[in-house]
Design an enzyme around this catalytic site. Sequence first.
Site, PDB file in Angstrom:
ATOM      1  CG  ASN A   1      -1.871  -1.183   1.203  1.00 53.71           C
ATOM      2  OD1 ASN A   1      -2.022  -1.830   0.168  1.00 53.71           O
ATOM      3  ND2 ASN A   1      -2.476  -1.471   2.332  1.00 53.71           N
ATOM      4  CB  VAL A   2       1.125   3.988  -2.243  1.00 57.78           C
ATOM      5  CG1 VAL A   2       1.869   2.972  -3.102  1.00 57.78           C
ATOM      6  CG2 VAL A   2      -0.278   4.227  -2.816  1.00 57.78           C
TER       7      VAL A   2
ATOM      8  CG  HIS B   1       3.861  -1.768  -4.718  1.00 56.81           C
ATOM      9  ND1 HIS B   1       2.712  -2.516  -4.794  1.00 56.81           N
ATOM     10  CD2 HIS B   1       4.857  -2.576  -5.202  1.00 56.81           C
ATOM     11  CE1 HIS B   1       2.989  -3.723  -5.297  1.00 56.81           C
ATOM     12  NE2 HIS B   1       4.292  -3.778  -5.546  1.00 56.81           N
TER      13      HIS B   1
ATOM     14  CB  CYS C   1      18.451  15.383  -9.620  1.00 59.76           C
ATOM     15  SG  CYS C   1      17.221  16.118  -8.527  1.00 59.76           S
TER      16      CYS C   1
ATOM     17  CB  SER D   1      -5.712  -9.973  -5.234  1.00 61.11           C
ATOM     18  OG  SER D   1      -4.745  -9.128  -5.811  1.00 61.11           O
TER      19      SER D   1
ATOM     20  CG  ASN E   1      -8.393 -11.831   0.814  1.00 64.54           C
ATOM     21  OD1 ASN E   1      -9.527 -11.603   0.409  1.00 64.54           O
ATOM     22  ND2 ASN E   1      -7.321 -11.363   0.201  1.00 64.54           N
TER      23      ASN E   1
ATOM     24  CD  GLU F   1     -13.116 -11.619  -3.281  1.00 68.86           C
ATOM     25  OE1 GLU F   1     -12.187 -11.743  -4.101  1.00 68.86           O
ATOM     26  OE2 GLU F   1     -13.993 -10.744  -3.364  1.00 68.86           O
TER      27      GLU F   1
HETATM   28  P1  OAD Z   1      -6.090  -5.904  -4.707  1.00 68.55           P
HETATM   29  O1  OAD Z   1      -7.100  -4.831  -4.936  1.00 68.55           O
HETATM   30  O2  OAD Z   1      -5.608  -6.690  -5.865  1.00 68.55           O
HETATM   31  O3  OAD Z   1      -6.675  -6.956  -3.673  1.00 68.55           O
HETATM   32  C1  OAD Z   1      -7.297  -6.550  -2.488  1.00 68.55           C
HETATM   33  C2  OAD Z   1      -7.610  -7.798  -1.683  1.00 68.55           C
HETATM   34  O4  OAD Z   1      -8.150  -7.382  -0.438  1.00 68.55           O
HETATM   35  C3  OAD Z   1      -8.617  -8.743  -2.317  1.00 68.55           C
HETATM   36  O5  OAD Z   1      -8.093 -10.058  -2.301  1.00 68.55           O
HETATM   37  C4  OAD Z   1      -9.846  -8.610  -1.410  1.00 68.55           C
HETATM   38  O6  OAD Z   1     -10.555  -9.845  -1.297  1.00 68.55           O
HETATM   39  C5  OAD Z   1      -9.203  -8.248  -0.098  1.00 68.55           C
HETATM   40  N1  OAD Z   1     -10.070  -7.491   0.853  1.00 68.55           N
HETATM   41  C6  OAD Z   1     -11.107  -6.672   0.592  1.00 68.55           C
HETATM   42  N2  OAD Z   1     -11.607  -6.164   1.733  1.00 68.55           N
HETATM   43  C7  OAD Z   1     -10.879  -6.685   2.752  1.00 68.55           C
HETATM   44  C8  OAD Z   1     -10.910  -6.549   4.175  1.00 68.55           C
HETATM   45  N3  OAD Z   1     -11.790  -5.777   4.790  1.00 68.55           N
HETATM   46  N4  OAD Z   1      -9.986  -7.233   4.905  1.00 68.55           N
HETATM   47  C9  OAD Z   1      -9.084  -8.030   4.286  1.00 68.55           C
HETATM   48  N5  OAD Z   1      -9.009  -8.183   2.953  1.00 68.55           N
HETATM   49  C10 OAD Z   1      -9.888  -7.533   2.195  1.00 68.55           C
HETATM   50  O7  OAD Z   1      -4.902  -5.213  -3.911  1.00 68.55           O
HETATM   51  P2  OAD Z   1      -3.370  -5.653  -3.743  1.00 68.55           P
HETATM   52  O8  OAD Z   1      -3.256  -7.130  -3.586  1.00 68.55           O
HETATM   53  O9  OAD Z   1      -2.802  -4.786  -2.713  1.00 68.55           O
HETATM   54  O10 OAD Z   1       0.197  -1.597  -7.009  1.00 68.55           O
HETATM   55  O11 OAD Z   1      -2.796  -5.259  -5.153  1.00 68.55           O
HETATM   56  C11 OAD Z   1      -1.424  -5.339  -5.381  1.00 68.55           C
HETATM   57  C12 OAD Z   1      -0.922  -4.152  -6.166  1.00 68.55           C
HETATM   58  O12 OAD Z   1      -1.672  -4.013  -7.374  1.00 68.55           O
HETATM   59  C13 OAD Z   1      -1.098  -2.833  -5.455  1.00 68.55           C
HETATM   60  O13 OAD Z   1      -0.046  -2.547  -4.573  1.00 68.55           O
HETATM   61  C14 OAD Z   1      -1.138  -1.842  -6.569  1.00 68.55           C
HETATM   62  C15 OAD Z   1      -1.903  -2.605  -7.623  1.00 68.55           C
HETATM   63  O14 OAD Z   1      -1.475  -2.352  -8.886  1.00 68.55           O
HETATM   64  C16 OAD Z   1       0.688  -0.318  -6.956  1.00 68.55           C
HETATM   65  O15 OAD Z   1       0.061   0.622  -6.508  1.00 68.55           O
HETATM   66  C17 OAD Z   1       2.048  -0.174  -7.461  1.00 68.55           C
HETATM   67 ZN    ZN Z   2      15.714  17.347  -9.721  1.00 73.95          ZN
END
Ligand code: OAD
Ligand code: ZN
Length: 238
Positions: free
Chosen positions: A96-97, A113, A124, A184, A208, A210
């Site tokens: 997460n960012v 990330h 630079c 995910s 999760n 799911e």
């Molecule tokens: P995703 O959006 O792919 O997945 C989110 C996950 O959170 C899913 O598996 C949901 O089932 C789960 N979820 C939803 N609500 C929840 C809750 N209350 N408690 C627990 N889990 C829950 O997000 P990321 O896996 O983080 O990259 O995605 C990976 C990367 O893809 C991100 O860091 C981002 C994106 O491109 C960048 O920003 C560089």
């Molecule tokens: Zn600069």
Amino acid sequence: MIKLEEYDSVMALTGAGVSAESGVPTFRGGGASAVWKGMSFDVISSAQMVTENLKEVWEWFDYRRGVLATCVPNPAHAALAEIESRVSDFLLVTQNVDGLHNRAGSKNVVEIHGNINRARCEGCGRKFELEFDVVPHNPVNCEGCGSDLRPDIVLFGEMLPDGAYEKAIDWAERCDLFFVIGTSALVYPAAAIPQIAKRHGAYLIEINPEETPLTQIADESHRGAAGKILPSLVRPER
Ligand code: OAD
Ligand code: ZN
């Protein structure tokens, strides 16, 4: 119930789901942030877009910063900060960012990330903190060399920050308890980290709502919201 005290080295990997209960939209599963001006998030969040249309990239990240400015850490973030305070060795790797882990009090955090409240100079490489509740971002150009600033975020097609993945793998190979929460597990190399921990003998707990590709290898997989499940899993016995 997990007896944290029985573990020497604890690690966690979090994804967008850990912030869902704070009101931060996830990427997959159709949140409000999945599409921006008709472009899917993986198109707008790509290295190519920075080259072709930096202004749009800023608009998208400023939009997300605007959403985040009203969000606060939830009980899952707080539980992770508490786990860190109760064990001797702890590392949190987050995809997460949003900076919510730091705001909740987590200390040993690797943001693999990047961070949405930071900009980086294209010329630079100098980094600038953005005021998280001031949108749109400011300044627009590097104070040092005048080049364009871009969000200090890892976009599709880009490398992770120097040393971040190496540090995560080093820990994964020697931790004995690993939490994987709200991801995910589709984006690599982040998704490889819990797999490496498991292969090296760590006890793997997934939280999760799911199933994910990691569910099969997890020792425990809890279906539900992180803010409810994690605090109940680690609450000390009375
Ligand atoms: P995703 O959006 O792919 O997945 C989110 C996950 O959170 C899913 O598996 C949901 O089932 C789960 N979820 C939803 N609500 C929840 C809750 N209350 N408690 C627990 N889990 C829950 O997000 P990321 O896996 O983080 O990259 O995605 C990976 C990367 O893809 C991100 O860091 C981002 C994106 O491109 C960048 O920003 C560089
Ligand atoms: Zn600069």
